[in-house]
Design an enzyme around this catalytic site. Structure first.
Site, PDB file in Angstrom:
ATOM      1  N   LEU A  38     -20.436  26.226 -13.829  1.00 18.55           N
ATOM      2  CA  LEU A  38     -20.508  25.221 -12.675  1.00 18.55           C
ATOM      3  C   LEU A  38     -21.095  25.954 -11.713  1.00 18.55           C
ATOM      4  O   LEU A  38     -21.529  27.252 -11.593  1.00 18.55           O
ATOM      5  CB  LEU A  38     -19.041  24.771 -12.099  1.00 18.55           C
ATOM      6  CG  LEU A  38     -18.374  24.192 -13.416  1.00 18.55           C
ATOM      7  CD1 LEU A  38     -16.968  23.806 -12.714  1.00 18.55           C
ATOM      8  CD2 LEU A  38     -18.939  22.724 -13.673  1.00 18.55           C
ATOM      9  N   GLY A  39     -21.674  25.299 -10.553  1.00 14.21           N
ATOM     10  CA  GLY A  39     -22.491  25.797  -9.469  1.00 14.21           C
ATOM     11  C   GLY A  39     -23.943  25.652  -9.398  1.00 14.21           C
ATOM     12  O   GLY A  39     -24.620  25.860  -8.362  1.00 14.21           O
ATOM     13  N   GLU A 199     -50.561  33.718   0.451  1.00 15.88           N
ATOM     14  CA  GLU A 199     -50.177  32.408   0.903  1.00 15.88           C
ATOM     15  C   GLU A 199     -51.473  31.702   1.430  1.00 15.88           C
ATOM     16  O   GLU A 199     -52.360  32.039   1.941  1.00 15.88           O
ATOM     17  CB  GLU A 199     -49.391  32.610   2.175  1.00 15.88           C
ATOM     18  CG  GLU A 199     -48.968  31.640   3.231  1.00 15.88           C
ATOM     19  CD  GLU A 199     -48.244  30.434   2.675  1.00 15.88           C
ATOM     20  OE1 GLU A 199     -47.348  30.601   1.804  1.00 15.88           O
ATOM     21  OE2 GLU A 199     -49.066  29.336   2.578  1.00 15.88           O
ATOM     22  N   ASP A 309     -31.170  17.835  -3.410  1.00 13.56           N
ATOM     23  CA  ASP A 309     -32.639  18.169  -3.742  1.00 13.56           C
ATOM     24  C   ASP A 309     -33.387  16.980  -4.413  1.00 13.56           C
ATOM     25  O   ASP A 309     -34.511  16.842  -4.350  1.00 13.56           O
ATOM     26  CB  ASP A 309     -32.567  19.296  -4.633  1.00 13.56           C
ATOM     27  CG  ASP A 309     -32.516  20.651  -3.814  1.00 13.56           C
ATOM     28  OD1 ASP A 309     -32.056  20.660  -2.769  1.00 13.56           O
ATOM     29  OD2 ASP A 309     -32.588  21.854  -4.421  1.00 13.56           O
ATOM     30  N   HIS A 441     -17.345  41.953  23.536  1.00 11.35           N
ATOM     31  CA  HIS A 441     -18.371  42.972  23.812  1.00 11.35           C
ATOM     32  C   HIS A 441     -17.974  44.208  22.898  1.00 11.35           C
ATOM     33  O   HIS A 441     -16.635  44.492  22.931  1.00 11.35           O
ATOM     34  CB  HIS A 441     -18.462  43.357  25.264  1.00 11.35           C
ATOM     35  CG  HIS A 441     -19.338  44.868  25.375  1.00 11.35           C
ATOM     36  ND1 HIS A 441     -20.539  44.646  25.406  1.00 11.35           N
ATOM     37  CD2 HIS A 441     -18.743  46.025  25.415  1.00 11.35           C
ATOM     38  CE1 HIS A 441     -21.167  45.993  25.478  1.00 11.35           C
ATOM     39  NE2 HIS A 441     -20.162  46.772  25.676  1.00 11.35           N
TER      40      HIS A 441
HETATM   41  P1  NAD Z   1     -41.604  26.836   0.369  1.00  5.53           P
HETATM   42  O1  NAD Z   1     -41.925  25.350   0.406  1.00  5.53           O
HETATM   43  O2  NAD Z   1     -40.680  27.350   1.219  1.00  5.53           O
HETATM   44  O3  NAD Z   1     -42.727  27.792   0.309  1.00  5.53           O
HETATM   45  C1  NAD Z   1     -43.974  27.694  -0.569  1.00  5.53           C
HETATM   46  C2  NAD Z   1     -45.129  28.445  -0.034  1.00  5.53           C
HETATM   47  O4  NAD Z   1     -46.111  28.379  -1.056  1.00  5.53           O
HETATM   48  C3  NAD Z   1     -45.864  27.390   1.107  1.00  5.53           C
HETATM   49  O5  NAD Z   1     -45.863  28.356   2.092  1.00  5.53           O
HETATM   50  C4  NAD Z   1     -46.986  26.999   0.417  1.00  5.53           C
HETATM   51  O6  NAD Z   1     -48.256  27.034   1.857  1.00  5.53           O
HETATM   52  C5  NAD Z   1     -47.349  28.219  -0.537  1.00  5.53           C
HETATM   53  N1  NAD Z   1     -48.185  27.735  -1.305  1.00  5.53           N
HETATM   54  C6  NAD Z   1     -48.412  26.609  -2.327  1.00  5.53           C
HETATM   55  N2  NAD Z   1     -49.418  26.405  -3.098  1.00  5.53           N
HETATM   56  C7  NAD Z   1     -49.975  27.729  -3.128  1.00  5.53           C
HETATM   57  C8  NAD Z   1     -51.208  28.328  -3.508  1.00  5.53           C
HETATM   58  N3  NAD Z   1     -52.094  27.608  -4.366  1.00  5.53           N
HETATM   59  N4  NAD Z   1     -51.433  29.691  -3.092  1.00  5.53           N
HETATM   60  C9  NAD Z   1     -50.955  30.355  -2.460  1.00  5.53           C
HETATM   61  N5  NAD Z   1     -49.829  29.626  -1.623  1.00  5.53           N
HETATM   62  C10 NAD Z   1     -49.368  28.593  -1.985  1.00  5.53           C
HETATM   63  O7  NAD Z   1     -41.010  27.153  -1.324  1.00  5.53           O
HETATM   64  P2  NAD Z   1     -40.183  28.143  -2.040  1.00  5.53           P
HETATM   65  O8  NAD Z   1     -40.096  29.382  -1.268  1.00  5.53           O
HETATM   66  O9  NAD Z   1     -40.570  28.207  -3.157  1.00  5.53           O
HETATM   67  O10 NAD Z   1     -38.659  27.544  -1.820  1.00  5.53           O
HETATM   68  C11 NAD Z   1     -38.343  26.478  -2.580  1.00  5.53           C
HETATM   69  C12 NAD Z   1     -37.327  25.637  -1.816  1.00  5.53           C
HETATM   70  O11 NAD Z   1     -35.916  26.252  -2.196  1.00  5.53           O
HETATM   71  C13 NAD Z   1     -37.402  25.630  -0.399  1.00  5.53           C
HETATM   72  O12 NAD Z   1     -37.100  23.948  -0.129  1.00  5.53           O
HETATM   73  C14 NAD Z   1     -36.384  26.275   0.369  1.00  5.53           C
HETATM   74  O13 NAD Z   1     -36.122  25.812   1.635  1.00  5.53           O
HETATM   75  C15 NAD Z   1     -35.382  26.426  -0.693  1.00  5.53           C
HETATM   76  N6  NAD Z   1     -34.526  27.710  -0.695  1.00  5.53           N
HETATM   77  C16 NAD Z   1     -34.007  28.104   0.577  1.00  5.53           C
HETATM   78  C17 NAD Z   1     -33.437  29.253   0.544  1.00  5.53           C
HETATM   79  C18 NAD Z   1     -32.647  29.690   1.825  1.00  5.53           C
HETATM   80  O14 NAD Z   1     -32.208  28.781   2.606  1.00  5.53           O
HETATM   81  N7  NAD Z   1     -32.565  30.935   2.239  1.00  5.53           N
HETATM   82  C19 NAD Z   1     -33.668  30.249  -0.108  1.00  5.53           C
HETATM   83  C20 NAD Z   1     -34.413  30.044  -1.467  1.00  5.53           C
HETATM   84  C21 NAD Z   1     -35.010  28.716  -1.402  1.00  5.53           C
END
Ligand code: NAD
Length: 462
Positions: A38-39, A199, A309, A441
């Site tokens: 699960l999870g 990026e 999601d 503090h």
């Molecule tokens: P993200 O949407 O946060 O980031 C994806 C990045 O990839 C963007 O900055 C985008 O511009 C870039 N990108 C896309 N196509 C590209 C290309 N061809 N070349 C270069 N760069 C490109 O996605 P993620 O980091 O994969 O995370 C996925 C989801 O999971 C998100 O919704 C995130 O919030 C969630 N998540 C959250 C956490 C947390 O809350 N700590 C941790 C992990 C994942």
């Protein structure tokens, strides 16, 4: 065939929380889950295992950089990667077993297998079909790759494969400077990989406050991560042990290639709704493949709800959990509610980054007049003692009413500190309310108070 008040499809943070709340509210509940534990993504291949790896690699980093300064002498620890993965797996197991215990405690049946909805009021799992007055779809999301890039989970990996690598790669190329890319990129940088992040945009973590984006990237660079910004990855050519990543820079359209031992594709996630039979049922979808819901998480088909999601909104475990609780309450005839304006987001790097509410950019775009109160951890006593002075707290408040509109924290325990601001915002507090609240503090939370003071007559320690 068994008959239930509610069958939840999917046992991730959205689904299992929905199931527990349904059971607590007196509804006969089952939860369908095809994974062996699960999870969901969060506990098995996402949030929880990555936090174990972040914690372990952070400890190593502390030992390498700060121990000697604190008078802790000796050889820095070496990495036994196999043992680190075993520690990560134990962390997963203790969490997933915990959910199994909660299911038993709340008399929730775990229907093992992958579920589908052959018709309204029915859920099929394997050869059995069960009746359900209400169905909650909490089927989550899966990694989304980009054209020209095929994930094999060996050399070209998603976050799932990145948590199962056989060894620490010498060269890791990360595609995407979002949350996953920076968290897992940090893990491997600290474990000794050369990490290059490519990026598409000119900034990291696109939804964050601009000031945070800049300083965060600067700190990650200082930690040894390399960035290629404004570059779109075109293709990845992989052999069994190596890969070549080709990207095009937006500025001058030139193509470049970098070599890697492992490529992490972190370009976002997409809703996972395969095999549920939604099309045949006539469940309306958005053009981005998410399940359409109304304000009470009902889909276009009576008796079917959807959360997490698989629907619109940020893909965050805690957003899914809140929707799960709220949908359960709606089904039980109560008033489920989620305040989408106050959903914190956290990046678990070092320093951590956390945010809630509006960014400065959003307030400017909306024409809201605001003030920004800022305080650096450099001037916080506890942060100095702990050698954790990178970062700041910034509180944004309405210029006239002083009501808190947003907060952005980069620094030690930012992911915990953000919540006193969330609570304050839920109560419609002003920055002055926070500033007048006594803070113990020496704690990091004093930096939050000082930022609140900075919205008024000024902080004491700067
Ligand atoms: P993200 O949407 O946060 O980031 C994806 C990045 O990839 C963007 O900055 C985008 O511009 C870039 N990108 C896309 N196509 C590209 C290309 N061809 N070349 C270069 N760069 C490109 O996605 P993620 O980091 O994969 O995370 C996925 C989801 O999971 C998100 O919704 C995130 O919030 C969630 N998540 C959250 C956490 C947390 O809350 N700590 C941790 C992990 C994942």
């Amino acid at each position: 065939m068994a008959s239930y008040d509610v069958i939840v499809i999917g046992a991730g943070p959205g689904g299992y929380v929905a199931a527990i709340r349904c059971a607590q509210l007196g509804l006969k509940t089952a939860c369908v889950e095809g994974r062996g534990s699960l999870g969901g993504t969060c506990l098995n291949v996402g949030c929880i295992p990555s936090k174990a790896m972040l914690h372990a690699s952070h400890m190593l980093h502390e030992a390498e950089t700060n121990f000697a300064k604190m008078g802790l002498k000796g050889k820095a620890p070496s990495v036994d990667f196999k043992q680190m993965l075993a520690y990560k797996d134990e962390t997963i197991e203790s969490n997933t077993k915990g959910i199994e215990f909660l299911f038993k405690k709340n008399k929730i049946d775990w229907l093992k297998g992958w579920g589908s909805i052959p018709e309204k009021g029915k859920v099929k799992v394997g050869d059995e079909t069960h009746e359900a007055k209400n169905i909650i779809i909490a089927s989550g999301s899966e990694p989304a790759s980009i054209p020209g890039v095929e994930i094999d989970e060996k050399v070209v990996v998603s976050s799932t494969g990145a948590l199962e690598l056989p060894k620490v790669p010498k060269k890791l190329v990360v595609i995407g400077a979002g949350v996953i890319g920076l968290e897992l990129g940090s893990v491997y940088r600290r474990l000794g990989s050369e990490v290059t992040v490519i990026e598409y945009l000119d900034v990291v973590t696109p939804t964050m406050d601009q000031e945070v984006q800049k300083q965060f990237q600067r700190l990650l660079k200082k930690q040894g991560m390399e960035f290629v910004m404004g570059a779109a990855v075109q293709s990845v050519e992989a052999t069994k042990t190596k890969a070549k990543v080709t990207y095009k820079t937006k500025k001058d359209d030139t193509e470049e290639t970098v070599d890697a031992d492992v490529v992490l594709v972190a370009t976002g996630r997409k809703p996972y709704t395969d095999g549920l039979g939604l099309k045949e049922l006539g469940v309306e979808m958005t053009d981005r493949g998410q399940i359409k819901t109304d304000k009470t998480w009902k889909t276009s088909v009576d008796g079917i709800y959807a959360i997490g999601d698989a629907i619109t909104g940020p893909m965050l475990a805690h957003k899914a959990e809140d929707e799960g609780m709220a949908a359960a309450e709606v089904i039980a005839g109560k008033h489920g509610h989620v305040n989408y304006g106050i959903i914190p987001s956290v990046i678990y790097t070092d320093p951590e980054v956390a945010a809630v509410g509006k960014t400065e950019q959003e307030l400017k775009d909306e024409g809201v007049s605001y003030k920004a109160g800022k305080f650096q951890f450099m001037a916080n006593g506890r942060a100095k003692a702990n050698l954790a002075t990178d970062g700041f707290v910034k509180i944004l408040a309405d210029k006239e009413t002083d009501r808190i509109l947003g907060a952005h924290i980069m620094g030690p325990s930012a992911g915990d500190l953000i919540h006193e601001i969330c609570v304050a915002m839920e109560f419609g507090a002003s920055a002055e309310d926070l500033a007048m609240t006594c803070h113990a503090h020496p704690t990091y939370s004093e930096a939050v108070r000082e930022a609140a003071l900075a919205c008024g007559d000024g902080p004491i320690h700067s």
